[in-house]
Design a protein around this motif. Structure first.
Motif: not given
Length: 364
Positions: A225-226, A274-276, A279-282, A285-288
């Motif tokens: 869950l993002i 949280e963002y940092r 982004k280490l895992r996902i 660009s994949v989220i967007l």
């Protein structure tokens, strides 16, 4: 600032900054006013407005020469409530020819401003828990609340007010906790938000209804869950950029700005962490892309650039203003903070009712 004071619509007497400064200098020299010059500190992002105060000598002059403000005094032209600026960083004001809509909107804004200025007391009140006393921190009066549009293209048949259109007020600069201190006509207030405003307004325009499956910002990628704030920020950015790469760069800059001394709030720094971590895992660009896949029905509204973003912002602002109009028609003051509303607590249910309705835009 040595900049234009506006085109004819906003400056009907075509007063220039040189003339204004000459008059001010003369009034200071003859001790009719005092003036503290403001400043703008770009490095520390601090600014102070210039303050001009009349002196007893000016009051005596007006009295001795029979300047009676209740008789024989012609007020200046009422302020322009429908503002149009260009789409450059300079935000230069643009003159325009009125249309049926701009005249209608000006009339509605006039009613709203009259209600707030003539029949409403808006205070920022601090409550002392120890003594029980209340202290007035600020008072809002002589308000000029305008809708400020952006010109992306010219229309030979009159002004096209289809972009931007937000209504800015002094309380927009307050934190959410500070806004809780606002009272209206002596009553405590409550603030309610339009849920997922930008995404839902796109669905409303394209399908006639809101996003049907819960929170449009709820996003699961590879079983994770993002955080909602990342999804929401990414969606907002994609409404104003033209490519995934550009959106990722803007997202990076939002959460991880390249600054020497990061003075953001603890809440903002926590979101950045949280963002940092995510982004280490996902990849961002994949989220967007996952968000765009989730919203295939409105996918073509994203990655079209600033013009589309300003169009959606205008549709959001129209939706907000329709609720403002209904409260104003019932002589009930309501304050706005972008896509949220502040009303007296006793009107909370009325506000929720109007927020739940799919109101037609622009009084149609």
């Amino acid at each position: 600032a040595r900049t234009s004071l506006g085109v004819k619509r906003y400056n009907p007497h075509k007063i220039g900054y040189k003339g204004l400064r000459t008059v001010l200098d003369s009034l200071i020299k003859n001790e009719y006013i005092t003036q503290d010059i403001g400043y703008k500190d770009f490095i520390n992002d601090e600014s102070v407005a210039t303050t001009i105060i009349s002196t007893p000598k000016l009051s005596s002059y007006l009295h001795n020469h029979n300047w009676n403000f209740s008789e024989g005094w012609s007020d200046s032209k009422s302020p322009e409530f429908v503002i149009l600026r260009d789409n450059t960083k300079n935000k230069k004001l643009v003159d325009y020819d009125d249309t049926k809509y701009s005249n209608w909107l000006r009339g509605e804004l006039t009613k709203y401003n009259r209600l707030l200025n003539e029949e409403t007391e808006i205070l920022l009140v601090k409550h002392n828990t120890a003594t029980g006393e209340e202290e007035i921190v600020d008072e809002y009066y002589d308000l000029t609340l305008q809708r400020k549009f952006i010109q992306h293209r010219k229309n030979e048949f009159g002004v096209e007010l289809s972009y931007g259109g937000r209504m800015y007020a002094p309380w927009c600069n307050l934190s959410s906790n500070q806004r809780k201190m606002i009272t209206i006509n002596g009553d405590k207030t409550v603030e309610l938000d339009l849920e997922a405003s930008s995404v839902n307004v796109i669905y409303m325009v394209k399908t006639g209804k809101r996003y049907p499956d819960g929170d449009p910002y709820k996003l699961i990628v590879d079983g994770e869950l993002i955080p909602r704030h990342i999804v929401k920020q990414g969606a907002t950015i994609m409404l104003n950029t033209k490519s995934i790469n550009g959106a990722v760069a803007a997202l990076e800059n939002h959460y991880l700005p390249n600054v020497f001394d990061d003075k953001r709030s603890k809440k903002a720094l926590k979101k950045a962490d949280e963002y940092r971590s995510v982004k280490l895992r996902i990849k961002p660009s994949v989220i967007l892309r996952a968000f765009l896949d989730k919203h295939k029905l409105i996918k073509d509204s994203f990655l079209k650039g600033r013009m589309m973003g300003d169009l959606v912002a205008c549709q959001e602002s129209d939706r907000v203003f329709e609720i403002v109009r209904r409260f104003t028609a019932n002589n009930v003051p309501i304050l706005t903070v972008y896509d949220s509303f502040i009303v007296q607590e006793k009107y909370k249910d009325n506000l929720q009712k109007w927020m739940d309705k799919l109101l037609p835009l622009r009084g149609k």
